[in-house]
Design an enzyme around this catalytic site. Structure first.
Site, mmCIF file in Angstrom:
data_model
loop_
_atom_site.group_PDB
_atom_site.id
_atom_site.type_symbol
_atom_site.label_atom_id
_atom_site.label_comp_id
_atom_site.label_asym_id
_atom_site.label_seq_id
_atom_site.Cartn_x
_atom_site.Cartn_y
_atom_site.Cartn_z
ATOM 1 N N ASP A 43 0.834 -1.203 0.000
ATOM 2 C CA ASP A 43 0.000 0.000 0.000
ATOM 3 C C ASP A 43 0.872 1.257 0.000
ATOM 4 O OD1 ASP A 43 -2.057 1.790 0.253
ATOM 5 O OD2 ASP A 43 -2.955 0.860 2.011
ATOM 6 N N ASP A 44 0.743 2.073 -1.030
ATOM 7 C CA ASP A 44 1.452 3.357 -1.112
ATOM 8 C C ASP A 44 2.968 3.204 -1.265
ATOM 9 O OD1 ASP A 44 -1.002 4.524 -0.723
ATOM 10 O OD2 ASP A 44 -0.419 5.749 0.989
ATOM 11 N N CYS A 76 -6.047 4.288 -3.257
ATOM 12 C CA CYS A 76 -6.170 2.885 -2.863
ATOM 13 C C CYS A 76 -7.346 2.154 -3.492
ATOM 14 C CB CYS A 76 -6.263 2.789 -1.340
ATOM 15 S SG CYS A 76 -4.805 3.373 -0.457
#
Length: 485
Positions: A43-44, A76
């Site tokens: 994530d990210d 996201c």
């Protein structure tokens, strides 16, 4: 009795060779031992963190890296929706993390959950498991398991990595604040157990582990808190620099303050620390594949849902822009018949993952899927024909207070836009009538917006080609629209 590694490799090679076909064609008949898929989605994670991940670098050495892999939206939920379905936001209906145009509820209510790579592979006889972060707005306490998953370990708001709940196959399980509760380690252990059990049963499997790391608040495992002393954020030419002719949403940003730079450096170090657990997890999963005798018949895929800027273009910490630091993320694939240590420059996107996984597993790919299987690139390489343009779609600005990705102007809060990105340029259209154009052959860090100097005919062509992608809805239509000038 389990097959030998040599036999497994031979079977996997036969499967892969039989799958070298366009996404719209009928799938090949699956071999006796269909290949397994282990998909690690973080994530990210921006490209600049890979330098701190030796096991991801080892995966690159063992496999193929796609250097022009972009997401459909640097946010996201819309990005993950595209990954699950192989569709652009304009077909999933998911443009944001919540509200009327995004989040888990929109994804589910529009019927997307019944048309994912998980449902397709489960129908082919695969055991499927999901572990970690699903979609924004998903609540473990509801004990809901989406279709397509044989095993489900879904988390909700677990960005802090400790003190969270998991929906474990219909049972709500709480994890506390001990070292053993660190979420990345928990899902890594569950992933190894799943591999071991499925290999022992001689059953093909798909495993997706979706971490919250390195998303804010950038929580490392305690054993990593002393790593990288003195580490600071990388400074590219875009660091603390506005592009010439910047769009209105960005033009007002002044130079970074001393306090902002200090925070950026602190948080970059925390992000590098946070991905250490992810890196160890990848090593552990690969070790388990070897120990279980299925490594030679398993594709290991590593990627991120979006990038992350930290000081670039005078933006502090965030994402959601169409600039490369936000939309170009790692995609590394290793497995049967995949060349090792190779980079592919073709323009690929996260909409290509679902049809790729389905092709590898011998599952059909529906005609309304926008993406294209990457199997031809994995096996055919440089000579395989491919699209030349990728589409980025974004709705903004997002201001919901409960959105973990809420941003202000200082982080970057672009208005709604669509963008076209090729190997050589980036073209952006904002809904307020503004435009950006960057020739990345001479301006790789996107610092000189030259749209005003383009000819009228070139502007018309760019708009028409972008419009064709925004309005494509089928595999064939999006493939055609993706061939741009």
């Amino acid at each position: 009795m389990r097959r030998s590694l040599a036999a497994l490799a031979t079977a996997a090679l036969a499967v892969t060779a039989g799958l070298v076909a366009s996404a719209g064609a009928s799938p090949a008949v699956a071999a006796a031992t269909p290949p397994n898929i282990v998909f690690v989605l973080v994530d990210d994670l921006a490209w600049n963190l890979v330098q701190h991940m030796p096991n991801v670098q080892r995966l690159q050495t063992d496999g193929t890296t796609f250097t022009n892999y972009t997401v459909t939206d640097s946010l996201c939920c819309p990005s993950r929706s595209s990954i699950f379905t192989g569709k652009f936001p304009h077909d999933t209906g998911v443009f944001t993390n919540g509200g009327s145009d995004g989040g888990f509820a929109v994804f589910r209510n529009r019927g997307n959950e019944s048309k994912t790579f998980a449902t397709a592979l489960q129908a082919q006889g695969y055991s499927t498991a999901f572990m970690g972060k699903y979609l924004n707005g998903y609540l473990p306490r509801d004990l809901y398991t989406p279709p397509g998953w044989t095993e489900w370990y879904g988390a909700g708001d677990a960005y802090g990595e400790y003190n969270y709940n998991l929906n474990e196959n219909g049972t709500l399980v709480h994890y506390g604040n001990t070292d053993a509760d660190y979420l990345t380690d928990v899902v890594g252990a569950k992933g190894k157990s799943f591999i071991q059990r499925q290999a022992a049963a001689n059953k093909p499997f798909l495993l997706e582990i979706s971490t919250f790391a390195p998303h804010g608040p950038f929580t490392p495992a305690r054993q990593d808190l002393d790593k990288f002393p003195g580490l600071t954020a990388p400074h590219t030419p875009a660091w603390n620099t506005l592009p010439a002719n910047a769009p209105t949403w960005l033009a007002g940003n002044g130079p970074l303050t001393t306090a902002e730079i200090t925070k950026i450096n602190t948080d970059y170090r925390k992000r590098a620390q946070a991905v250490q657990a992810v890196d160890r997890m990848i090593a552990g999963l690969r070790q388990q594949l070897t120990a279980s005798g299925v490594a030679n018949n398993t594709y290991v895929v590593f990627s991120s849902d979006n990038g992350f800027h930290m000081g670039d273009h005078r933006l502090v910490e965030g994402k959601q822009t169409a600039y490369d630091h936000d939309v170009v993320v790692p995609l590394v694939i290793a497995g049967p018949n995949v060349p090792s240590g190779i980079s592919r420059p073709q323009v690929v996107q996260n909409i290509d993952l679902a049809p790729t996984f389905q092709r590898l597993g011998g599952a059909p790919v529906a005609g309304d899927v926008n993406g294209r299987s990457l199997v031809t690139l994995l096996t055919g390489g440089q000579t395989a024909p491919w699209r030349t343009g990728s589409l980025i779609e974004h709705h903004g600005p997002g201001v919901s207070a409960d959105d973990p990705d809420v941003q202000d102007a200082r982080n970057g809060m672009p208005t709604t836009y669509e963008a076209l990105r090729t190997e050589i340029y980036t073209y952006i259209e904002y809904d307020n009538g503004e435009h950006e154009y960057y020739d990345r052959t001479t301006d790789p860090y996107q610092l000189n917006n030259t749209y005003a100097g383009l000819s009228a005919s070139r502007k018309t062509t760019l708009h028409s080609e972008l419009d064709a992608l925004v309005n494509c809805h089928t595999n064939a239509g999006c493939w055609t629209a993706g061939h741009v000038s």
